[in-house]
Design a protein around this motif. Structure first.
Motif, PDB file in Angstrom:
ATOM      1  N   ILE A  97      42.744  48.376  41.784  1.00 28.11           N
ATOM      2  CA  ILE A  97      42.816  49.242  42.959  1.00 28.11           C
ATOM      3  C   ILE A  97      44.227  49.212  43.510  1.00 28.11           C
ATOM      4  O   ILE A  97      44.813  48.141  43.701  1.00 28.11           O
ATOM      5  CB  ILE A  97      41.811  48.787  44.039  1.00 28.11           C
ATOM      6  CG1 ILE A  97      40.396  48.787  43.462  1.00 28.11           C
ATOM      7  CG2 ILE A  97      41.897  49.673  45.274  1.00 28.11           C
ATOM      8  CD1 ILE A  97      39.362  48.115  44.343  1.00 28.11           C
ATOM      9  N   THR A 141      46.756  49.577  46.526  1.00 32.40           N
ATOM     10  CA  THR A 141      46.608  49.400  47.975  1.00 32.40           C
ATOM     11  C   THR A 141      47.118  50.601  48.760  1.00 32.40           C
ATOM     12  O   THR A 141      46.799  50.722  49.942  1.00 32.40           O
ATOM     13  CB  THR A 141      47.358  48.136  48.441  1.00 32.40           C
ATOM     14  OG1 THR A 141      48.714  48.205  48.025  1.00 32.40           O
ATOM     15  CG2 THR A 141      46.702  46.892  47.864  1.00 32.40           C
ATOM     16  N   GLY A 180      44.049  53.163  48.346  1.00 33.17           N
ATOM     17  CA  GLY A 180      42.813  52.526  47.921  1.00 33.17           C
ATOM     18  C   GLY A 180      42.142  53.248  46.763  1.00 33.17           C
ATOM     19  O   GLY A 180      40.923  53.386  46.720  1.00 33.17           O
ATOM     20  N   TYR A 186      47.200  49.974  52.607  1.00 27.54           N
ATOM     21  CA  TYR A 186      46.247  48.945  53.000  1.00 27.54           C
ATOM     22  C   TYR A 186      46.814  47.548  52.728  1.00 27.54           C
ATOM     23  O   TYR A 186      47.687  47.350  51.884  1.00 27.54           O
ATOM     24  CB  TYR A 186      44.943  49.096  52.201  1.00 27.54           C
ATOM     25  CG  TYR A 186      44.106  50.289  52.593  1.00 27.54           C
ATOM     26  CD1 TYR A 186      43.258  50.245  53.706  1.00 27.54           C
ATOM     27  CD2 TYR A 186      44.151  51.458  51.838  1.00 27.54           C
ATOM     28  CE1 TYR A 186      42.481  51.330  54.043  1.00 27.54           C
ATOM     29  CE2 TYR A 186      43.361  52.553  52.174  1.00 27.54           C
ATOM     30  CZ  TYR A 186      42.538  52.490  53.279  1.00 27.54           C
ATOM     31  OH  TYR A 186      41.763  53.563  53.625  1.00 27.54           O
ATOM     32  N   THR A 197      45.347  43.415  52.090  1.00 28.68           N
ATOM     33  CA  THR A 197      44.168  42.668  51.645  1.00 28.68           C
ATOM     34  C   THR A 197      44.391  41.178  51.869  1.00 28.68           C
ATOM     35  O   THR A 197      45.530  40.726  52.062  1.00 28.68           O
ATOM     36  CB  THR A 197      43.881  42.913  50.146  1.00 28.68           C
ATOM     37  OG1 THR A 197      45.006  42.464  49.385  1.00 28.68           O
ATOM     38  CG2 THR A 197      43.645  44.386  49.875  1.00 28.68           C
ATOM     39  N   LEU A 217      39.813  46.225  52.184  1.00 28.04           N
ATOM     40  CA  LEU A 217      41.175  46.695  52.409  1.00 28.04           C
ATOM     41  C   LEU A 217      41.294  47.111  53.872  1.00 28.04           C
ATOM     42  O   LEU A 217      40.384  47.764  54.422  1.00 28.04           O
ATOM     43  CB  LEU A 217      41.515  47.877  51.491  1.00 28.04           C
ATOM     44  CG  LEU A 217      41.717  47.599  49.997  1.00 28.04           C
ATOM     45  CD1 LEU A 217      40.404  47.257  49.299  1.00 28.04           C
ATOM     46  CD2 LEU A 217      42.353  48.811  49.307  1.00 28.04           C
ATOM     47  N   LYS A 228      38.214  49.525  54.335  1.00 32.32           N
ATOM     48  CA  LYS A 228      37.648  50.167  53.148  1.00 32.32           C
ATOM     49  C   LYS A 228      37.100  49.069  52.245  1.00 32.32           C
ATOM     50  O   LYS A 228      37.830  48.171  51.830  1.00 32.32           O
ATOM     51  CB  LYS A 228      38.710  50.995  52.419  1.00 32.32           C
ATOM     52  CG  LYS A 228      38.177  51.826  51.262  1.00 32.32           C
ATOM     53  CD  LYS A 228      39.267  52.723  50.680  1.00 32.32           C
ATOM     54  CE  LYS A 228      38.710  53.673  49.628  1.00 32.32           C
ATOM     55  NZ  LYS A 228      39.757  54.583  49.079  1.00 32.32           N
TER      56      LYS A 228
END
Length: 555
Positions: A89, A91, A94, A146, A148, A166, A178
């Motif tokens: 994924i 960031t 996303g 995003y 994490t 996220l 998310k």
């Protein structure tokens, strides 16, 4: 109608069918794809520019109000892994830019898993999702960057699922989380948005999900066609499943509003699909981008999140093989992406019968043999009627020749005399032809059920047949099939007098053998066993007819 003519009819019908299907959908070969080694999560995406310029406009917006992303922001990649899927994924946005199917190897007996989604130079196939909206505080605009709490999320022993969260917060104070969730043993991906609006104004949000793929032709060959392109379902218009190819997207954008539905990208045995809520009205769309990519996606209804309140928005994805029962549970009509064509009503029961036998014998090749026995058993009354009719027609040949000698070139009187003779002798001239015509749909349906069944991919039979979904590497099965067809000809009664026609019939087994060299070995196995059963049935039927004075050896 003698057996040789029936064989010629089979060949002409089947070749014509395949040529027609080839002309409709499978005209060009799939270009070779470069071999790319799997990148680590810290390596930037190779086509990161493609991830930012294709966000759809919110419903009601005449233009995309999407600012360019921050080009200085690094593309961080995180991994989310279950026992079936490994997702990568990005960031920024996303997006799912890679999806490895851990239980399906790329090459048989090799450890490298099949990569369904990928983000390679010149070969993009990714799943994008996000929130779009209207008004100054609608967010996130563009592709949010995003953050994490970890770089990898792996399912642990004893866990039923694993999630990756996220985080993104706008300058006005709207917080977005998310969440991607994978479930053990499943190819379903749950995507959830948790929105907390701590700003002073309401925000209008619209969830979207789209699949983006580099436009390329469908691949395969005349006998191994492969569809590669889009598809959708619109229950509101009674469109349970419909292909929407890249050519269709070029001709015009998909624009359908429906209750529920789904959008998908197909690749032979595998499919990726967004399945929005069945209780809401969704907009299905497609677009062709200037980058040479095409997108097919959905937009959910606009939702307003008042200041100081929270909201949850969600959708579901399927990223994996075409497993009919599992897909049917994820989305209504999603199992129809296993496309059996117009003979689906025959192919589906045949596949279920194949599954039943495989559950007993645990060998797909043996299951195909048992299906063949079952089909030939059901068709035996028609086979018996076919050969009985052929025997009666053979006995009438001297009388038919007398009619031709009597009336010469007067075809109308010859035809009238033949019809009277058939009526008097109670012979149906189509009796030998109709049974074989009724068997053709079964063969074609089985062809598509074997072609579309991912269960047969890399499925071994015995000895040198290690993959029933590809051709016999040593051509043993096609040669045996041709030999069996030759013996069927020899055993069948014939009335062919024309030397040229007789010559053509002699070469029919050779033509079929050559044609079947490139067929999937599972289908050739079916045809070979079918021929062997036919030989046995011929022997039994002609033996009984000889006792009645109707057999080929009768005077």
């Amino acid at each position: 109608m003698e057996s040789q003519r029936n064989l010629l009819l089979i060949g002409l019908l089947f070749v014509s069918y395949l040529l027609y299907m080839e002309w409709i959908e499978y005209k060009n070969p799939t270009p070779e794809q470069p071999v790319v080694t799997q990148q680590q999560s810290s390596v930037p995406a190779s086509t990161s520019a493609n991830l930012s310029a294709d966000v759809p406009a919110a419903t009601g917006n005449t233009a995309q109000d999407v600012p360019a992303e921050n080009n200085t922001a690094a593309h961080k990649r995180i991994t989310l892994t279950s026992d079936t899927l490994n997702l990568v994924i990005d960031t920024i946005g996303g997006d799912i830019i890679e999806a490895d199917l851990l239980q399906y190897p790329e090459v048989q007996d090799e450890p490298t898993p099949f990569k369904l989604l990928k983000n390679e130079s010149g070969n993009t196939y990714i799943a994008q999702s996000g929130l779009i909206g209207q008004g100054p505080d609608s967010s996130p605009k563009g592709r949010p960057h995003y953050t994490t709490q970890a770089d990898s999320f792996n399912i642990q022993e004893g866990q039923d699922s694993v999630s990756a969260e996220l985080y993104f917060t706008t300058e006005s104070g709207v917080r977005y989380v998310k969440v991607f969730t994978l479930t053990r043993g499943s190819y379903q991906v749950d995507i959830d948005y948790k929105v907390a609006n701590q700003s002073a104004n309401p925000v209008n949000l619209q969830l979207y999900g789209q699949l983006k793929q580099t436009i390329q032709p469908s691949g395969g060959s005349l006998v191994m066609p492969v569809y590669r392109g889009g598809a959708y379902s619109s229950p509101a218009s009674d469109t349970r499943y419909k292909k929407y190819s890249f050519d269709d997207m070029k001709d015009g954008n998909l624009n359908v509003t429906t209750q529920g539905g789904y959008v998908a990208m197909l690749e032979h045995y595998f499919v990726s699909a967004f399945v929005p809520s069945e209780t809401q009205s969704n907009e299905l769309y497609s677009r062709v981008l200037s980058t040479g990519d095409a997108t097919i996606g959905f937009k959910a209804p606009m939702q307003t999140v008042a200041a100081g309140s929270t909201a949850d928005l969600s959708t579901t994805m399927w990223v994996g093989p075409k497993l009919q029962d599992e897909m049917a549970q994820v989305g209504k009509h999603l199992d129809l992406t296993v496309d059996y064509g117009w003979l689906w009503f025959i192919a589906q029961p045949l596949f279920q019968l194949l599954l039943f036998f495989q559950s007993i014998v645990s060998n797909w090749g043996v299951a195909i043999i048992l299906v063949t026995f079952a089909v030939k058993g059901v068709m035996y009354p028609l086979t018996k009627a076919q050969y009985t009719s052929m025997a009666k027609m053979r006995l009438l040949q001297p009388k038919i020749q007398q009619l031709r000698d009597r009336y010469g070139e007067d075809r109308q009187k010859v035809s009238q005399g033949m019809m009277e003779l058939y009526k008097k002798e109670k012979v149906n001239p189509l009796g030998g032809c109709l049974p074989i015509l009724l068997q053709m749909p079964i063969f074609i349906a089985l062809y598509w059920s074997l072609m579309e069944s991912v269960e047969l991919r890399h499925a071994p039979f015995f000895l040198w047949i290690t993959d029933l979904s590809v051709q016999d590497p040593y051509y043993v099965l096609p040669i045996l099939m041709g030999v069996s067809m030759f013996f069927i000809q020899k055993m069948s009664p014939t009335t062919v007098q024309d030397p040229m026609q007789a010559k053509i019939m002699q070469y029919m087994p050779v033509v079929f053998t050559f044609f079947f060299l490139w067929f999937p070995s599972g289908l050739v196995l079916y045809w070979l066993v079918s021929n062997l059963v036919t030989l046995l049935q011929q022997w039994m039927i002609f033996r009984a007819l000889d006792k009645k004075g109707l057999g080929k050896d009768s005077k």
